[in-house]
Design a protein around this motif. Structure first.
Motif, PDB file in Angstrom:
ATOM      1  N   THR A 131       1.420   5.974  -9.246  1.00  0.00           N
ATOM      2  CA  THR A 131       1.277   6.098  -7.794  1.00  0.00           C
ATOM      3  C   THR A 131       2.011   7.313  -7.238  1.00  0.00           C
ATOM      4  N   GLN A 139       0.836  -1.193   0.000  1.00  0.00           N
ATOM      5  CA  GLN A 139       0.000   0.000   0.000  1.00  0.00           C
ATOM      6  C   GLN A 139       0.875   1.248   0.000  1.00  0.00           C
ATOM      7  N   GLN A 167      -3.638   3.052  -0.013  1.00  0.00           N
ATOM      8  CA  GLN A 167      -4.148   2.733  -1.339  1.00  0.00           C
ATOM      9  C   GLN A 167      -3.417   1.511  -1.882  1.00  0.00           C
TER      10      GLN A 167
END
Length: 419
Positions: A192, A125, A130
């Motif tokens: 990301t 994560q 996330q």
């Protein structure tokens, strides 16, 4: 007051060249001050958002910052590896919910290659817890499948089905490449804003397979072709580090102590958040130095404005005297000069903020590409509004110097001045 402001604005327009130079000086000061502050805060936020939900990072005996840098940010190299048996022991520990092994050491055209397993895509994560998602494709399943980060795909123009060659070590040069064992891109991760975007992911078995014949560190032995290797079962003997997620946060310190005192091999277990704080503590001196330089630049810009106002004041003594003769009180002349300084500062701040956003829109992609730091063009934060308020206040205070000087000038002195 409205008349004073209108008069101040017209006075500024009457001295356009001087006013523009003063505004530009203040704007440059604001750009530097706000730019340093934004990069500082967002770099810290970008680093903090790189990993979340991971309770412990375990690697060979090393300093916490060094372990954090190579295991999370792909900066530097591990001092020692971890035995695979140690990973298996702690992955089945009663306190551990999940464990992700990682193996580093190879590269592809400047991007780091990381060996891991499918748990990485399931449990890793970032940001605010996330999970990783796929922009295209799926996780690797075959021995020579690979999943690449968003930046790798974008910069190198890769897509699903592309073939890539991994190089032995960090330097991607001809003699170190595993040319006869190409990997096929089966998945591309969604962006990301973390080092994941700049990583080539392969299986742990693939890391072992491509190094058959490289046991001495150089390609001396013979490496079988892909068809032969795919029929074999590869299990790593060593890994670089592992991420651990625990069943309960209460058990974190107990397990950390157990790992640090592990007798079978020297290991270090760190808390990512604590290690990040230590990293920023080491960099605090540089942060403070940059902020100090920015503040001095702002002061220099305001001093330039003061010099401009004082110089123009000597040329405007007759103007001030005429205003006095027409009924303006000393407080009106005082307010006029304060308003001019305030107007110039405010205009400089507006130009500076606009210039900051324009510059950031150009520089942000370069910073992200080179250093992996995500600089977003968000609205001004509360702290940034405070900094701008301080600059505006300082500009008003600077205006007191010429205002007091004009306040003290007599009517006769102004009317008899020689030109």
């Amino acid at each position: 007051m409205k008349i004073i402001m209108n008069l101040a604005w017209k006075s500024v327009l009457n001295r356009k060249t001087t006013a523009l130079l003063t505004i530009l000086t203040v704007a440059i000061s604001v750009i530097l001050l706000m730019g340093v502050e934004r990069i500082r805060t967002q770099a810290k936020s970008s680093f903090a958002n790189t990993i979340s939900g991971t309770d412990l990072i375990v690697g060979g005996r090393s300093g916490s910052v060094n372990l954090l840098l190579y295991s999370v940010f792909r900066i530097g190299n591990a001092t020692n590896n971890i035995d695979w048996k140690s990973f298996q022991e702690f992955s089945h520990h009663r306190a551990v919910k999940w464990a992700i092994p990682i193996s580093l050491g190879d590269s592809h055209k400047g991007f780091r290659v990381m060996g891991t397993n499918l748990d990485y895509f399931k449990f890793y994560q970032y940001g605010r817890k996330q999970h990783l998602t796929f922009q295209a494709g799926q996780p690797f399943h075959g021995l020579f499948d690979t999943v690449i980060g968003a930046d790798v795909a974008k910069k190198l123009g890769y897509h699903i089905g592309s073939k890539i060659i991994i190089a032995h070590g960090i330097s991607d040069v001809g003699f170190s490449r595993h040319d006869h064992l190409p990997f096929t891109v089966t998945g591309i991760l969604a962006p990301t804003g973390t080092p994941v975007d700049r990583t080539v992911h392969v299986s742990l078995g693939a890391i072992e397979a491509i190094h058959v014949g490289w046991e001495s560190g150089a390609h001396i032995g013979k490496t079988p072709d892909a068809a032969v290797l795919e029929k074999r079962h590869f299990q790593p003997t060593q890994i670089t580090a592992m991420y651990l997620g625990l069943k309960s946060r209460i058990q974190t310190f107990a397990l950390q102590r157990e790992i640090n005192e592990y007798r079978k091999e020297p290991l270090s277990a760190i808390l990512p958040g604590v290690a990040l704080q230590e990293l920023w503590g080491m960099m605090s001196v540089a942060e403070q130095a940059l902020m100090a330089v920015s503040i001095f630049v702002v002061i220099a810009g305001l001093m330039g404005m003061l010099s401009s106002l004082l110089t123009s004041l000597q040329e405007r003594r007759r103007e001030m005297a005429i205003l006095r003769a027409m009924g303006a009180q000393p407080k009106h002349v005082f307010a006029l000069l304060i308003s001019e300084a305030s107007t110039l500062t405010f205009a400089g701040i507006l130009v500076g903020v606009a210039g900051l956003y324009g510059l950031m829109s150009i520089v942000a992609p370069l910073i992200h590409a080179q250093y992996g730091i995500m600089i977003t063009l968000d609205r001004l934060s509360y702290h940034e509004w405070q900094l701008l308020g301080y600059v505006q206040l300082a500009g008003i205070l600077i205006g007191f110097v010429p205002a007091l000087s004009a306040y003290r000038q007599s009517l006769s002195d102004g009317m008899t001045i020689r030109i």
